[in-house]
Design a protein around this motif. Sequence first.
Motif, short mmCIF file in Angstrom:
data_model
loop_
_atom_site.label_atom_id
_atom_site.label_comp_id
_atom_site.label_asym_id
_atom_site.label_seq_id
_atom_site.Cartn_x
_atom_site.Cartn_y
_atom_site.Cartn_z
N LYS A 90 0.77 -0.92 0.14
CA LYS A 90 -0.17 -0.01 0.57
C LYS A 90 0.96 0.73 -0.34
CE LYS A 90 -4.77 0.06 1.03
NZ LYS A 90 -4.60 -1.61 1.27
N LYS A 133 1.75 2.26 -3.57
CA LYS A 133 1.51 2.72 -4.11
C LYS A 133 1.35 4.57 -3.90
CE LYS A 133 -1.85 -0.48 -5.35
NZ LYS A 133 -3.25 -1.08 -5.10
N LYS A 164 3.97 5.88 -5.33
CA LYS A 164 4.31 6.29 -7.08
C LYS A 164 3.65 7.44 -6.55
CE LYS A 164 4.33 3.31 -9.49
NZ LYS A 164 3.75 1.70 -10.15
N ASP A 191 -4.14 21.83 -13.38
CA ASP A 191 -5.60 21.14 -12.52
C ASP A 191 -4.53 19.59 -12.74
OD1 ASP A 191 -7.86 22.38 -15.13
OD2 ASP A 191 -7.58 23.01 -13.14
N ARG A 214 -3.44 19.24 -9.13
CA ARG A 214 -4.36 19.41 -8.13
C ARG A 214 -5.06 17.97 -8.52
NH1 ARG A 214 -6.40 25.22 -10.91
NH2 ARG A 214 -5.79 26.84 -9.26
N GLY A 215 -5.76 17.35 -9.23
CA GLY A 215 -6.09 16.48 -9.45
C GLY A 215 -5.04 14.69 -8.13
N LYS A 216 -3.93 15.31 -8.64
CA LYS A 216 -3.26 14.51 -7.93
C LYS A 216 -2.61 14.77 -6.26
CE LYS A 216 -0.64 11.28 -9.67
NZ LYS A 216 -1.53 10.07 -10.06
N LYS A 268 -5.55 16.21 -4.90
CA LYS A 268 -7.03 15.43 -3.68
C LYS A 268 -6.39 13.45 -3.81
CE LYS A 268 -10.57 18.41 -4.52
NZ LYS A 268 -10.64 19.24 -5.75
N GLN A 269 -5.96 13.13 -5.11
CA GLN A 269 -6.06 11.46 -5.65
C GLN A 269 -4.91 10.67 -4.11
OE1 GLN A 269 -3.69 9.89 -7.94
NE2 GLN A 269 -3.13 8.18 -7.07
N SER A 300 -6.64 11.26 -0.73
CA SER A 300 -7.13 10.12 -0.22
C SER A 300 -6.37 8.87 0.00
CB SER A 300 -7.84 9.96 -1.55
OG SER A 300 -9.19 9.10 -1.54
N LEU A 301 -5.55 8.50 -0.53
CA LEU A 301 -4.89 7.73 -0.45
C LEU A 301 -4.48 7.48 1.08
CD1 LEU A 301 -2.77 6.90 -3.97
CD2 LEU A 301 -3.94 5.78 -2.92
N GLN A 304 -7.30 14.77 5.08
CA GLN A 304 -8.24 15.59 4.76
C GLN A 304 -7.50 17.10 3.98
OE1 GLN A 304 -11.02 15.01 3.90
NE2 GLN A 304 -11.91 12.95 5.51
N TRP A 328 -13.79 10.88 -10.90
CA TRP A 328 -12.75 9.71 -10.03
C TRP A 328 -12.96 8.54 -10.14
CZ3 TRP A 328 -11.26 11.73 -4.40
CH2 TRP A 328 -10.97 12.80 -3.88
N GLU A 338 -9.26 2.26 -3.63
CA GLU A 338 -8.44 2.75 -3.64
C GLU A 338 -8.28 4.01 -4.47
OE1 GLU A 338 -4.10 1.30 -1.84
OE2 GLU A 338 -4.54 1.50 -4.15
N CYS A 339 -8.33 5.26 -4.34
CA CYS A 339 -8.23 6.90 -5.43
C CYS A 339 -7.39 6.13 -6.88
CB CYS A 339 -8.64 7.76 -4.96
SG CYS A 339 -8.54 8.68 -6.26
N SER A 379 -7.37 7.65 -9.36
CA SER A 379 -7.18 9.06 -10.16
C SER A 379 -8.25 9.87 -10.55
CB SER A 379 -7.12 8.64 -11.54
OG SER A 379 -6.61 10.00 -12.37
N VAL A 380 -7.32 11.34 -10.08
CA VAL A 380 -8.96 12.96 -10.17
C VAL A 380 -8.79 12.97 -11.78
CG1 VAL A 380 -9.40 14.41 -9.10
CG2 VAL A 380 -8.63 12.70 -7.56
N LEU A 381 -9.39 13.12 -12.28
CA LEU A 381 -9.28 13.92 -12.96
C LEU A 381 -10.12 15.36 -13.49
CD1 LEU A 381 -9.79 10.56 -15.50
CD2 LEU A 381 -8.23 11.78 -15.28
N ASN A 382 -10.00 16.18 -13.50
CA ASN A 382 -10.39 17.57 -13.31
C ASN A 382 -10.72 18.01 -15.02
OD1 ASN A 382 -10.09 18.33 -10.84
ND2 ASN A 382 -8.26 18.99 -10.95
#
Lengths: 137, 330
Positions: free
Chosen positions: A74, A77, A80, A107, A110-112, A114-115, A118-119, A123, B121, B132-133, B135-138
């Motif tokens: 885990k 990941k 990575k 963007d 920002r997406g990476k 957020k991911q 989450s991992l 928050q 997502w 598990e997430c 990818s987050v696609l914007n």
Amino acid sequence: MAGSQDMFDAIVMADERFHGEGYQEGYEEGNSLGIIEGRQYGTLHGAKIGSEIGCYQGFAFAWRCLLHSCTTEKDSKKMKALESLIGMIEKFPYDDPTYDKLHEDLDKIRGKFKQLCSLLNVQPDFKISVEGSGLSF
Amino acid sequence: MRLQARGKEGEATFKLDVIHSGKDFWGEGVGKYWKQKCDSWICKSVLSEGHQRTVRKVAWSPCGNYLASASFDATTCIWKKNQDDFECVTTLEGHENEVKSVAWAPSGNLLATCSRDKSVWVWEVDEEDEYECVSVLNSHTQDVKHVVWHPSQELLASASYDDTVKLYREEEDDWVCCATLEGHESTVWSLAFDPSGQRLASCSDDRTVRIWRQYPPDNEQGVACSGSDPSWKCICTLSGFHSRTIYDVAWCQLTGALATACGDDAIRVFEEDPSSDPQQPTFSLTAHLPQAHSQDVNCVAWNPKEQGLLASCSDDGEVAFWKYQRPEGI
């Protein structure tokens, strides 16, 4: 004949001439005011983006240290995703506001981020302030 | 097309999903599970503890053992089915606001969610039911209304308030947007792949349904592609049939019939003309049911096992079942 035309020209065209000069002056003044305003906006906006990315980078570096010794599947990941975020941030062109993929790359960062949150089960709710209020405990 | 059964939910019903066996379905606003008993449908279960706000979409997993529910409370719950009971095994968080849609990939290992926060997502689930997430696609610039997976490839499609459809695939451990389909003049509400996965139907607030076709690189028709990604072209537009926004489109995996749910309270079914050119197909309206409901029809779904059985739900709080028969001579 030519001489008298010039003399009347000066009087008859005075209105138009003054309009032209006024326009020119106004344009130049507006131009320099616009540049000042633009520069202020650019500084503010650039600071916001820089601040945001700086936050992500600091966050990523901190977690990289924290996870340094972990070796589970885990965690690999998470590492990575961390390395991917750090890589994206390092590749981001800070000195070229005309870079055509600026917002697209932003963007993606920002997406990476957020991911990653989450991992890591974190928050992301820190506030990004331009006034630079610094750390608070 | 005739009515087979009608059930009252009590509150506006947004979406329903028919389990692969064709015998159970989920309708929600709250979350109610119905099972078919002879010719009528019995509500077996009500799940009211999972979400704090509207449940906007539900989706059965391909194996039929799990249900995903997407809610305006910004979470997605995964429920495990145990006969007629459901247990919430996990709650997926991360979206900033209302989750609008959820969909399982045919492999069962991937799940996609989309939200008003403009992102899509992608989640991966392992053998131990751990999510598990990935990818987050914007990519979208506005509210994303719907996500759907390709029936056989790991290709994801999303529809948005920004008038576009976007496609995503995996590239080196991350997901990227590989195509943007432009053409609709207003919000794209829903999407459906045809049984082969070669074509995609999209429906919109602009009152049209568009059919898009995939053209791989080096295709016979000479459609240009950039790199190794296929190109998508709009090969058919169904306009002039709907008088209001089209909220949902469903492509029957058994017969290829296309059903639409419209804001004019009607349900329509279209069939492709068998003699038309595959590159420029024509579709005919083979069934039109005005006043199928007394308010906007929000969702239509074909029964995956029983031909011609269509379910619909509406703002009027009712869920209805219809038996569609293809007219002679088609």
